[in-house]
Design an enzyme around this catalytic site. Structure first.
Site, PDB file in Angstrom:
ATOM      1  N   GLY A 161     -47.486 -64.522 -51.069  1.00  0.00           N
ATOM      2  CA  GLY A 161     -48.025 -63.774 -52.199  1.00  0.00           C
ATOM      3  C   GLY A 161     -47.729 -64.525 -53.490  1.00  0.00           C
ATOM      4  O   GLY A 161     -47.322 -63.939 -54.495  1.00  0.00           O
ATOM      5  N   LEU A 166     -45.256 -60.864 -59.672  1.00  0.00           N
ATOM      6  CA  LEU A 166     -43.829 -61.005 -59.408  1.00  0.00           C
ATOM      7  C   LEU A 166     -43.470 -62.454 -59.116  1.00  0.00           C
ATOM      8  O   LEU A 166     -42.471 -62.974 -59.632  1.00  0.00           O
ATOM      9  CB  LEU A 166     -43.421 -60.112 -58.231  1.00  0.00           C
ATOM     10  CG  LEU A 166     -41.963 -60.220 -57.780  1.00  0.00           C
ATOM     11  CD1 LEU A 166     -41.017 -59.798 -58.896  1.00  0.00           C
ATOM     12  CD2 LEU A 166     -41.724 -59.388 -56.524  1.00  0.00           C
ATOM     13  N   HIS A 328     -33.857 -56.158 -57.389  1.00  0.00           N
ATOM     14  CA  HIS A 328     -33.417 -57.043 -58.472  1.00  0.00           C
ATOM     15  C   HIS A 328     -32.377 -56.383 -59.376  1.00  0.00           C
ATOM     16  O   HIS A 328     -31.556 -57.070 -59.983  1.00  0.00           O
ATOM     17  CB  HIS A 328     -34.622 -57.492 -59.301  1.00  0.00           C
ATOM     18  CG  HIS A 328     -35.217 -56.420 -60.161  1.00  0.00           C
ATOM     19  ND1 HIS A 328     -36.066 -55.455 -59.657  1.00  0.00           N
ATOM     20  CD2 HIS A 328     -35.082 -56.160 -61.483  1.00  0.00           C
ATOM     21  CE1 HIS A 328     -36.429 -54.657 -60.635  1.00  0.00           C
ATOM     22  NE2 HIS A 328     -35.847 -55.050 -61.751  1.00  0.00           N
ATOM     23  N   ASP A 384     -38.406 -45.895 -56.043  1.00  0.00           N
ATOM     24  CA  ASP A 384     -38.298 -47.214 -56.654  1.00  0.00           C
ATOM     25  C   ASP A 384     -36.885 -47.521 -57.131  1.00  0.00           C
ATOM     26  O   ASP A 384     -36.420 -48.652 -56.996  1.00  0.00           O
ATOM     27  CB  ASP A 384     -39.270 -47.316 -57.836  1.00  0.00           C
ATOM     28  CG  ASP A 384     -39.375 -48.725 -58.366  1.00  0.00           C
ATOM     29  OD1 ASP A 384     -40.054 -49.543 -57.728  1.00  0.00           O
ATOM     30  OD2 ASP A 384     -38.776 -49.018 -59.417  1.00  0.00           O
ATOM     31  N   HIS A 389     -31.139 -48.699 -55.952  1.00  0.00           N
ATOM     32  CA  HIS A 389     -30.197 -49.097 -56.999  1.00  0.00           C
ATOM     33  C   HIS A 389     -29.123 -48.036 -57.241  1.00  0.00           C
ATOM     34  O   HIS A 389     -27.917 -48.351 -57.262  1.00  0.00           O
ATOM     35  CB  HIS A 389     -30.947 -49.373 -58.296  1.00  0.00           C
ATOM     36  CG  HIS A 389     -30.039 -49.632 -59.464  1.00  0.00           C
ATOM     37  ND1 HIS A 389     -29.261 -50.755 -59.562  1.00  0.00           N
ATOM     38  CD2 HIS A 389     -29.757 -48.890 -60.569  1.00  0.00           C
ATOM     39  CE1 HIS A 389     -28.552 -50.710 -60.676  1.00  0.00           C
ATOM     40  NE2 HIS A 389     -28.827 -49.585 -61.304  1.00  0.00           N
ATOM     41  N   ARG A 515     -20.869 -51.240 -69.306  1.00  0.00           N
ATOM     42  CA  ARG A 515     -22.222 -51.262 -69.908  1.00  0.00           C
ATOM     43  C   ARG A 515     -22.922 -52.570 -69.591  1.00  0.00           C
ATOM     44  O   ARG A 515     -22.346 -53.649 -69.705  1.00  0.00           O
ATOM     45  CB  ARG A 515     -22.115 -51.070 -71.416  1.00  0.00           C
ATOM     46  CG  ARG A 515     -23.456 -51.117 -72.146  1.00  0.00           C
ATOM     47  CD  ARG A 515     -23.274 -50.898 -73.623  1.00  0.00           C
ATOM     48  NE  ARG A 515     -22.741 -49.565 -73.881  1.00  0.00           N
ATOM     49  CZ  ARG A 515     -22.076 -49.232 -74.989  1.00  0.00           C
ATOM     50  NH1 ARG A 515     -21.855 -50.144 -75.933  1.00  0.00           N
ATOM     51  NH2 ARG A 515     -21.637 -47.991 -75.149  1.00  0.00           N
TER      52      ARG A 515
END
Length: 627
Positions: A161, A166, A328, A384, A389, A515
């Site tokens: 791809g 991306l 990611h 997503d 995550h 943070r």
């Protein structure tokens, strides 16, 4: 052409019957001296049955020793002359082969007390007449195939791809950044695969505009970019992936030159095409001369049943250790630093439990600068971001110390946390969707139930975290782009300064803040006396601001994760059992959404999200740390 060197191979056996065969001392001395070897004055003997185990007498033996010396000398001269025209890895392989071959020769001619060792299985010594010319020696190390571009490779990376957004915007730039920084081998080969009719030069032109060198060191930037692009190739796979993968395999083998080689396949393809591409790759494009690793982009299914079917299909073609499910967001330095902070600092680990921690808040909010179109093609923010995550962050925060830093040991601890998360009550979940504005760059269908905001209170049912709420807040189109973890501690019991603190909850609670965005930092909020007369307290922050402390450019998260794949470090990639555990928590909520039992609350673009989130925090006794 091939080099033909005649050897005399004589086997020894344990049952060999030996008797002494006298040699002419003078002949042995003359031959040995002419060859530069010490004179042999002792008798050498060995007989297997009735066959003499000496190379035709003293003179023949010495001629073969001379031949060995000449062969070694010519081989060393040949390697020196051919060093500049050989790839470094090929030279290393040849050097090791010749070293082993020479060692075998020397071992077979070693003597002890004037006798040939009976433990040596065979003796292979070239005669002086049989040593060929340097040209024939060069041909002996040549291959029967041509290497495309004249350069063999040890690592191939294929981006399936390759013409997608991306690949162009993230994957190829990350690969170049690793190549530029020296984390990829010089002989790496990068392949782009898609259905478009392009050439190698077309692909190089497409990706060249997105390649940049490090800001903190730009030596040889142009040369490195040119070298990387010259190692980039394109293949049009057509509409039949099986045929396309066979072509890709042939092109790779042509570049690899028959050496031991490893391959990485990055499947940057839509979810509906994943299984066909993966199956075709497994059957037609894997190397047999090294390892194969497969990178898969999220989402990993749509719910528990679809994810189970996807995992079952993948594991029928690949081993678990080959699969790298990439997110990611998990490549951010904040995530990679969690285990370092926990397990390498004595000040934190003893406090890391329900005894001292009151609540944990995980915040990931994105503002209007982030494109949100992907949330309205059926995925949504739950599939997503939350599934991968958020849950992986909770697992790394809450897991028990692993027995080592090995990826499997860390995954074993993570999956225990995920399996211990209590079933989500719909009343502890707040969904939201920002209002569509006509003419705005983001246009949302108001009848779409796909959420763009998710907030929930999760509990982990184990001894360490029993009763501690893990508060999650993630959403799109909010007031600020913000990624951080806030750990609030219990109030000091019997605090003798409570009269000075009063009803100031901020002063009553210590807090650790990790943070990532807007400015990466580690903050510790403590109470401190304000200088001066009288006793006045203030909530101050101990601040480690990365941009002030570390004068380095922070690599992109794709660079971190791609390097982990190359190194075989899989601790930030979800294993199949982690995947199943996460879906088992979220699937009931997804089914409630499908049945319209949970309706997203509308909120203004650029606002703070649904009002219901604040009621949720109050319900669980949490003071929400907002802007």
């Amino acid at each position: 052409m091939s080099m033909s060197i005649s050897y005399l191979s004589v086997p020894f056996s344990d049952s060999s019957v030996t008797r002494r065969i006298p040699l002419c001392p003078s002949a042995g001395k003359i031959c040995a001296r002419s060859c530069g070897f010490p004179a042999v004055t002792r008798n050498i003997y060995s007989v297997e049955g009735s066959r003499l185990m000496l190379y035709g007498g003293t003179a023949n033996f010495c001629r073969r020793l001379c031949g060995l010396k000449l062969w070694i000398r010519k081989s060393l001269n040949l390697r020196q002359r051919s060093r500049e025209c050989r790839p470094a890895k090929e030279l290393k392989i040849i050097k090791n082969q010749e070293k082993d071959h020479l060692t075998n020769h020397l071992e077979t001619t070693s003597t002890h007390a004037g006798q040939v060792s009976e433990e040596v299985p065979k003796i292979n010594v070239p005669s002086a007449a049989s040593v060929e010319s340097p040209s024939s020696l060069t041909q002996a190390h040549s291959y029967n195939f041509s290497i495309e571009g004249g350069r063999a490779t040890s690592l191939c990376i294929a981006v399936i791809g390759a013409t997608g957004e991306l690949a162009r915007g993230k994957i190829f730039p990350a690969l170049f950044a690793l190549y530029y920084s020296g984390f990829l081998p010089e002989d790496v080969a990068v392949f782009g695969y898609s259905r478009k009719n392009l050439t190698d030069e077309d692909l190089r032109s497409i990706i060249a505009s997105n390649l940049t060198c490090r800001i903190d060191h730009q030596q040889n930037c142009g040369d490195k970019m040119e070298a990387f692009l010259s190692r980039t190739y394109y293949l049009n796979g057509g509409c039949d992936n099986r045929e396309g993968m066979s072509k890709l395999n042939a092109r790779m083998e042509n570049i690899e030159g028959g050496h031991e080689v490893n391959r990485i396949f990055y499947l940057s393809v839509p979810q509906e095409a994943l299984l066909d591409v993966a199956s075709s790759l497994a059957d037609n494009a894997q190397t047999r001369r090294g390892w194969n690793r497969i990178i898969i982009e999220k989402p990993f299914g749509f719910d528990a049943p679809s994810s189970h079917q996807l995992t079952k299909s993948l594991l029928s073609k690949f081993e678990e250790k080959q699969l790298y499910r990439i997110d990611h967001l998990l490549g951010r330095n904040l995530i990679e630093n969690l285990t370092v902070l926990r397990f390498s600092n004595l000040v934190f680990e003893p406090l890391w439990s329900r005894t001292y921690i009151r609540n944990v808040q995980i915040i990931l909010s994105e503002d209007l600068s982030v494109q949100t179109g992907r949330y309205f093609d059926g995925y949504g923010i739950i599939r997503d971001i939350v599934h991968s995550h958020i849950f992986q962050t909770i697992a790394l925060l809450a897991m028990e110390p692993p027995i080592s830093l090995d990826g499997e040991d860390i995954r074993n601890e993570k999956v225990k946390v995920l399996r211990s998360i209590c079933r989500l009550d719909p009343s502890d979940v707040i969904l939201g969707q920002y209002k569509a504005i006509s003419g705005d760059k983001v246009d949302v269908k108001l009848n779409d139930m796909t959420p763009t905001f998710f907030a929930a209170a999760l509990y982990i049912d184990n001894a360490r975290w029993d009763g501690v709420p893990f508060i999650v807040k993630t959403g799109m189109g909010l007031i600020k782009h913000r990624v951080e973890i806030r750990i609030q501690f219990h109030c000091v019991p019997g605090n003798i300064y409570r009269e000075c603190i009063g009803h100031n909850i901020g002063m009553a609670t210590n807090e650790l803040i990790l943070r990532d965005v807007p400015d990466e930092a580690i903050l510790v909020r403590i109470n401190n006396k304000i200088p001066g007369l009288g006793l006045h307290l203030d909530a101050s922050e101990l601040n480690l601001l990365y941009k002030d402390r570390y004068n380095v450019e922070v690599p992109d998260s794709y660079e971190h994760l791609l390097l982990d794949v190359i190194d075989g470090d899989n601790h930030l990639f979800m294993r199949s059992d982690e995947l199943a555990a996460a879906w088992s928590i979220l699937t009931p909520i997804l089914h409630e959404i499908d049945k319209n039992n949970i309706a997203p609350e509308l909120y203004e673009l650029g606002g703070r999200g649904p009002i219901g989130a604040y009621y949720l925090w109050a319900k669980h006794g949490v003071r929400w740390a907002d802007d």
